[in-house]
Scaffold this motif. Structure first.
Motif, mmCIF file in Angstrom:
data_model
loop_
_atom_site.group_PDB
_atom_site.id
_atom_site.type_symbol
_atom_site.label_atom_id
_atom_site.label_comp_id
_atom_site.label_asym_id
_atom_site.label_seq_id
_atom_site.Cartn_x
_atom_site.Cartn_y
_atom_site.Cartn_z
ATOM 1 N N HIS A 95 -5.956 -36.931 31.941
ATOM 2 C CA HIS A 95 -4.960 -38.001 31.996
ATOM 3 C C HIS A 95 -5.360 -39.110 32.978
ATOM 4 O O HIS A 95 -5.125 -40.285 32.707
ATOM 5 C CB HIS A 95 -3.585 -37.421 32.324
ATOM 6 C CG HIS A 95 -2.952 -36.784 31.129
ATOM 7 N ND1 HIS A 95 -2.046 -37.425 30.339
ATOM 8 C CD2 HIS A 95 -3.149 -35.569 30.564
ATOM 9 C CE1 HIS A 95 -1.685 -36.638 29.338
ATOM 10 N NE2 HIS A 95 -2.342 -35.507 29.458
ATOM 11 N N PHE A 99 -7.591 -40.831 29.660
ATOM 12 C CA PHE A 99 -6.453 -41.507 29.042
ATOM 13 C C PHE A 99 -6.109 -42.820 29.729
ATOM 14 O O PHE A 99 -5.277 -43.580 29.238
ATOM 15 C CB PHE A 99 -5.242 -40.584 28.983
ATOM 16 C CG PHE A 99 -5.339 -39.498 27.925
ATOM 17 C CD1 PHE A 99 -6.449 -39.387 27.092
ATOM 18 C CD2 PHE A 99 -4.308 -38.601 27.752
ATOM 19 C CE1 PHE A 99 -6.527 -38.410 26.114
ATOM 20 C CE2 PHE A 99 -4.365 -37.615 26.776
ATOM 21 C CZ PHE A 99 -5.484 -37.514 25.962
ATOM 22 N N LYS A 125 -4.341 -39.595 22.829
ATOM 23 C CA LYS A 125 -3.110 -39.701 23.622
ATOM 24 C C LYS A 125 -1.873 -39.462 22.763
ATOM 25 O O LYS A 125 -0.842 -39.031 23.264
ATOM 26 C CB LYS A 125 -3.002 -41.079 24.282
ATOM 27 C CG LYS A 125 -3.917 -41.253 25.458
ATOM 28 C CD LYS A 125 -3.722 -42.485 26.310
ATOM 29 C CE LYS A 125 -3.183 -43.716 25.787
ATOM 30 N NZ LYS A 125 -3.272 -44.867 26.726
#
Length: 167
Positions: A95, A99, A125
């Motif tokens: 993340h 991401f 995502k």
């Protein structure tokens, strides 16, 4: 098992590189934030541990594409139940380091079991059935995959730590 040792024997000028955090042998080591330049291109090293301590993602030319190793697979991710695995660490690294890349960044995993070759950050995502969960749910999923122990892992891991060279 890695073919690095064999490649180096065939091409003596070839240099092996690996993450400092891996604990493996290599000619050169890299760490989070390092930049590897070749020709007109640059690879930024982003640490994405969790599958193993040494997992990294290489980001090409400031986010045009990335090479995620086993951190993110297409609609999946690397297992975290052996060899320094840590599901929470994998979730956080993906993340934070993957991401956060542009949504249109093309994502290339180390391998895929369904014949797919690439995805995008946005696709993963929004469509990745594990990584779209919150951290607590992700850790629960990863801790309960029930995958069989890989048949050749006890032979492959020690060899991978020494470039595949058997003494």
């Amino acid at each position: 098992v890695t073919g690095t040792g064999r490649l180096k024997a065939l091409v003596p000028s070839c240099k092996s590189m690996i993450s400092k955090a891996s604990g493996a042998k290599a000619d050169e080591f890299f760490g989070h934030g390092d930049v590897i330049s070749f020709g007109q291109h640059q690879l930024e090293v982003r640490s994405t541990p969790g599958h193993t301590d040494g997992c990294v993602t290489f980001v090409l030319n400031k986010g045009r594409m990335c090479f995620t190793g086993d951190a993110v697979l297409i609609r999946g991710c690397g297992r975290t139940d052996f060899q320094q695995g840590d599901a929470g660490m994998l979730y956080d690294g993906v993340h934070r380091e993957i991401f956060s890349l542009p949504d249109n960044c093309i994502l290339y995993p180390a391998h895929d079991y369904k014949g797919l070759t690439s995805s995008t950050v946005l696709e993963e995502k929004t469509l990745n059935p594990r990584l779209t969960k919150n951290k607590e749910e992700f850790v629960q999923i990863m801790n309960n995959l029930g995958l069989p122990y890989p048949k050749q892992i006890d032979k492959a891991l020690p060899l991978n730590l020494v470039c595949g060279i058997q003494d």
